[in-house]
Enzyme design. Structure first.
Site, PDB file in Angstrom:
ATOM      1  CG  ASP A  38      -1.840   1.099   1.353  1.00 33.29           C
ATOM      2  OD1 ASP A  38      -1.936   1.865   0.369  1.00 33.29           O
ATOM      3  OD2 ASP A  38      -2.506   1.225   2.402  1.00 33.29           O
ATOM      4  CG  MET A  39       1.814   3.092  -3.639  1.00 35.27           C
ATOM      5  SD  MET A  39       3.471   2.375  -3.581  1.00 35.27           S
ATOM      6  CE  MET A  39       4.470   3.833  -3.807  1.00 35.27           C
ATOM      7  CG  ASP A  51      -3.174   3.837  -2.713  1.00 39.37           C
ATOM      8  OD1 ASP A  51      -4.228   3.195  -2.882  1.00 39.37           O
ATOM      9  OD2 ASP A  51      -2.892   4.409  -1.646  1.00 39.37           O
ATOM     10  CD  GLU A  52      -5.262  -0.474  -0.842  1.00 37.73           C
ATOM     11  OE1 GLU A  52      -5.513  -1.558  -0.287  1.00 37.73           O
ATOM     12  OE2 GLU A  52      -6.095   0.442  -0.948  1.00 37.73           O
TER      13      GLU A  52
HETATM   14 MG   LIG Z   1      -2.416   4.006   0.404  1.00 35.54          MG
END
Ligand SMILES: [Mg+2]
Length: 405
Positions: A11-12, A106-107
């Site tokens: 996860d960013m 983003d994941e």
């Molecule tokens: Mg994130």
């Protein structure tokens, strides 16, 4: 005992906000949010890790955020940047395993079984990935990695040590972690499910573990009842589905928050027209057509209204999308003032060139690529149906990038 599966959830951290800080060093280390212009009525899309320390969160209203953090900076969203970097990090993940499931912008889940033999190797690989991401995307970018033997626990793990985290949920640790988390920490238990569980006097993970499975099935149906039961024990057998196997896009949609609440149907029609145009354009660009249409409003008190219908055939043409809305909304009684309008198309098929259209108006369909070209060049809706001419233009562009789910 050998480990059956090793799954990473990556996860960013504070993705959109971190991307903006990566792009502009002047924003680094500062509390910033990604959102429409301050004072516009959009909500906050993402907040930087510095802003999170003040309690500023996604979905907050501007004035709420400003109150929590007086020196907050607002940055307008730039979807192209986020998509570009997303493609980049997904390609990095694919260097480590071919089984990469893109979970959101983003994941992602990575099935690392077969590439690492034990937990130590898994941790080593995860650190490698974290380093490579910084090298390739920029040193301000960070991610949190969760490792476990299934997707459910891996996702839980990535949230345990944010930001820049690396957390492994080992079988031995599992029960003690489960005992200490909120039900909503599980991906799959949102506010609505939580409310129903509270109604059954299920308030903790332990409560859920001891709640009889057959009663859960009675309340939630076989599929979701069983899922909830398994969830409470950290059990999940869902595979990581690589994007080449899945139907990549499940729906296309757009929303628009009005500059002020309104009962004015003309204004709503004008918004709807633009949304239909945007959604239609996107469907055509992706060579998709859909047959389930949802037109919805969010009212001033944040309650929802609107309607949903499934057509006998598939469409992707903006005018028809709008026509359908127009007919229904004319008869629709607006009980409250509207703050947000949305259009959503799902039940999609590929390749709109096929003869799958509802009441195909061939001329119109043949014209579409040409109209798209002109509008691409000269701006949205340079060419539009005559009856739309009287509708006024929107005051600002349609925003938001929560397009697909
Ligand atoms: Mg994130």
């Amino acid at each position: 005992m050998g480990i059956k599966r090793i799954i990473f959830h990556i996860d960013m951290d504070s993705y959109f906000a971190t991307v903006e800080q990566q792009a502009n060093p002047l924003l680094r280390g500062k509390p910033i949010v990604v959102s429409g212009k301050e004072g516009s009525r959009t909500v906050i899309v993402a907040s930087s890790k510095e802003a999170k320390k003040f309690g500023v969160k996604a979905a907050m209203l501007h004035h709420e955020a400003r109150k929590l953090c007086p020196h907050l900076e607002f940055v307008e969203p730039d979807g192209a940047k986020y998509e570009y970097l997303c493609r980049k990090f997904i390609n990095i993940f694919k260097q480590y395993t071919e089984k990469v499931e893109i979970f959101s912008i983003d994941e992602a889940f990575l099935d690392m079984s077969g590439y690492v033999k034990n937990w130590d190797q898994a941790i080593e690989k995860a650190s490698d990935i974290k380093d490579l991401l910084k090298q390739e995307l920029g040193d301000w970018m960070s991610c949190s990695v969760g490792i476990a033997n299934n997707k459910l626990l891996a996702k839980l793990a990535s949230g345990m040590d944010k930001p820049d985290g690396l957390f492994l949920i080992h079988e031995k640790l599992k029960q003690s972690i489960l005992e200490n988390i909120e039900l909503t920490a599980f991906c799959g238990i949102g506010r609505r499910i939580k409310k129903r569980l509270t109604g059954l006097e299920v308030n903790t993970v332990i409560d859920l573990q001891s709640y009889p499975l057959e009663k859960l099935i009675q309340e939630f149906g076989k599929f979701y009842g069983t899922k909830l039961h398994n969830m409470s024990y950290g059990v999940d057998s869902d595979p990581v589905i690589p994007d080449f196997q899945s139907a990549e896009i499940k729906s296309v949609g757009r929303t628009y928050t009005l500059p002020s609440n309104t009962f004015d149907k003309e204004e709503i029609f004008s918004v709807l027209m633009h949304l239909c145009e945007k959604v239609g354009r996107e469907l055509r660009r992706k060579k998709l057509s859909g047959k389930t249409l949802v037109y919805f409003f969010r009212y001033h008190d944040f309650s929802h209204g609107g309607f949903r219908l499934t057509l006998p055939g598939y469409i992707n043409d903006s005018v028809r999308l709008f026509d359908i809305a127009l007919k229904r909304i004319n008869d629709f009684v607006l009980s409250k003032s509207v703050r947000l309008v949305g259009v959503h198309v799902s039940n999609l098929i590929k390749d709109y060139g096929q003869l799958t259209f509802l009441d195909p108006d061939k001329k119109q369909i043949e014209l579409l690529p040409a109209l798209d070209k002109i509008n691409d060049r000269y701006g949205e809706l340079t060419v539009k149906p005559a009856y739309l001419l009287k509708l006024k233009r929107l005051r600002r562009k349609v925003g938001g990038f929560k397009l697909n789910n």
